[in-house]
Design a protein around this motif. Structure first.
Motif, PDB file in Angstrom:
ATOM      1  N   CYS A 273     -14.695 151.363   6.598  1.00  0.00           N
ATOM      2  CA  CYS A 273     -16.587 151.604   6.655  1.00  0.00           C
ATOM      3  C   CYS A 273     -16.740 151.506   8.086  1.00  0.00           C
ATOM      4  CB  CYS A 273     -16.911 150.351   5.874  1.00  0.00           C
ATOM      5  SG  CYS A 273     -16.657 150.376   4.098  1.00  0.00           S
ATOM      6  N   ILE A 274     -16.288 150.773   9.172  1.00  0.00           N
ATOM      7  CA  ILE A 274     -16.851 150.829  10.674  1.00  0.00           C
ATOM      8  C   ILE A 274     -15.964 151.741  11.548  1.00  0.00           C
ATOM      9  CG2 ILE A 274     -18.003 148.699  10.269  1.00  0.00           C
ATOM     10  CD1 ILE A 274     -14.831 148.799  12.494  1.00  0.00           C
TER      11      ILE A 274
ATOM     12  N   ILE B 223     -10.617 148.031   3.976  1.00  0.00           N
ATOM     13  CA  ILE B 223     -11.949 148.753   3.403  1.00  0.00           C
ATOM     14  C   ILE B 223     -13.031 148.616   4.405  1.00  0.00           C
ATOM     15  CG2 ILE B 223     -13.657 148.283   1.679  1.00  0.00           C
ATOM     16  CD1 ILE B 223     -11.600 147.456  -0.305  1.00  0.00           C
ATOM     17  N   VAL B 224     -13.071 147.251   5.127  1.00  0.00           N
ATOM     18  CA  VAL B 224     -14.041 147.078   6.256  1.00  0.00           C
ATOM     19  C   VAL B 224     -13.623 147.956   7.469  1.00  0.00           C
ATOM     20  CG1 VAL B 224     -14.695 145.161   8.057  1.00  0.00           C
ATOM     21  CG2 VAL B 224     -14.356 144.639   5.535  1.00  0.00           C
TER      22      VAL B 224
END
Length: 282
Positions: A266-267, A262-263
């Motif tokens: 996101c980036i 997920i992280v």
């Protein structure tokens, strides 16, 4: 002549794309197998044939991990260690990288080279010395001790990566801000750091991923089950009561990977600029 070159170029790109697709498929097969095994019934991973489709899919393994085992406690411990290390490492590395990039002081290159040399040594060589220090200062089974070790380990990478990015930011922008009356702190917080946001975000996430997946220090210096990280918890699944329950271990592994995925998504837009620009200049 021009058409033949174009045909060769298109053919080369097609072959390259086919190679990349094959590499992706080969890389994804173990992951798909782990996902399939995590929704399978209890049994040994080596006792049955290899199949990417479960015969009797079930979510019982995920329920057992989340309800019957202290997985959420281990998740909390990993979050505390990861976020704490990221704050300490980035707070130190950002200011150090900016100083190495902008100021020319005696011993600057020597310090940078020494940091690289220190980073070249395997971590296991320092295990005994760190253990003695932890025992002397009562830091065994302590998050503070691990955060110090993790932050020290990742500061070198963080400094070098962000220094390269700071080098790509023109000095003239800061000089113009000084002419307009901005102070050093204002230049750093309002001009330099917003421009270096891709490198800062990517570097922080790299630190986060390192701590999230770190196994050696977490299982050596944390000996209390209530303080285990996710890495230590997975080790317990594999070595003790659940050494033969590979579906349960696969489910735990998938759950551990989800927050990092997920992280990462996101980036993702910052990944290319944050890593490549940081590696251009040394």
């Amino acid at each position: 002549m021009r058409n033949s070159k174009r045909v060769r170029s298109i053919a080369g790109l097609m072959v390259l794309n086919v190679v990349f697709v094959v590499i992706c498929i080969v890389t994804l097969v173990p992951i798909l197998y782990a996902v399939t095994h995590s929704v399978s019934g209890t049994g040994g991973a080596l006792s049955s044939g290899i199949s990417l489709l479960p015969e009797y899919p079930t979510l019982e393994n995920y329920r057992a991990i989340l309800v019957e085992e202290p997985f959420l406690l281990w998740l909390k411990n990993s979050v505390v260690l990861s976020v704490g290390t990221m704050v300490v490492a980035m707070g130190t590395a950002v200011t150090a990288a900016y100083a190495f990039s902008r100021y020319r002081f005696r011993g600057r290159k020597s310090v940078l080279h020494m940091l690289l040399i220190l980073n070249a040594f395997p971590q296991i060589l320092s295990m005994f010395a760190i253990f003695r220090l932890f025992r002397t200062f009562h830091l065994l089974n302590s998050y503070i001790g691990l955060i110090v070790v993790y932050a020290g380990s990742m500061c070198i990478f963080s400094i070098w990566n962000m220094k390269g990015y700071f080098d790509t930011i023109p000095v003239e922008i800061e000089e113009a801000a000084q002419i307009d009356g901005a102070g050093g702190r204002q230049i750093l917080t309002r001009i330099v750091l917003p421009l270096a946001r891709p490198a800062i975000i990517v570097t922080a996430v790299m630190v986060l991923i390192y701590v999230w997946n770190e196994y050696l220090f977490a299982t050596t210096f944390i000996m209390n089950e209530s303080s285990y990280t996710l890495a230590g918890g997975l080790y317990q699944f594999q070595s003790n009561d659940y050494s033969r329950s590979w579906p349960l271990f696969s489910a735990a592994s998938i759950l551990v990977s989800i927050p990092i995925l997920i992280v990462f998504f996101c980036i993702q837009k910052y990944m290319v600029s944050g890593l490549t620009a940081g590696g251009v200049k040394g």
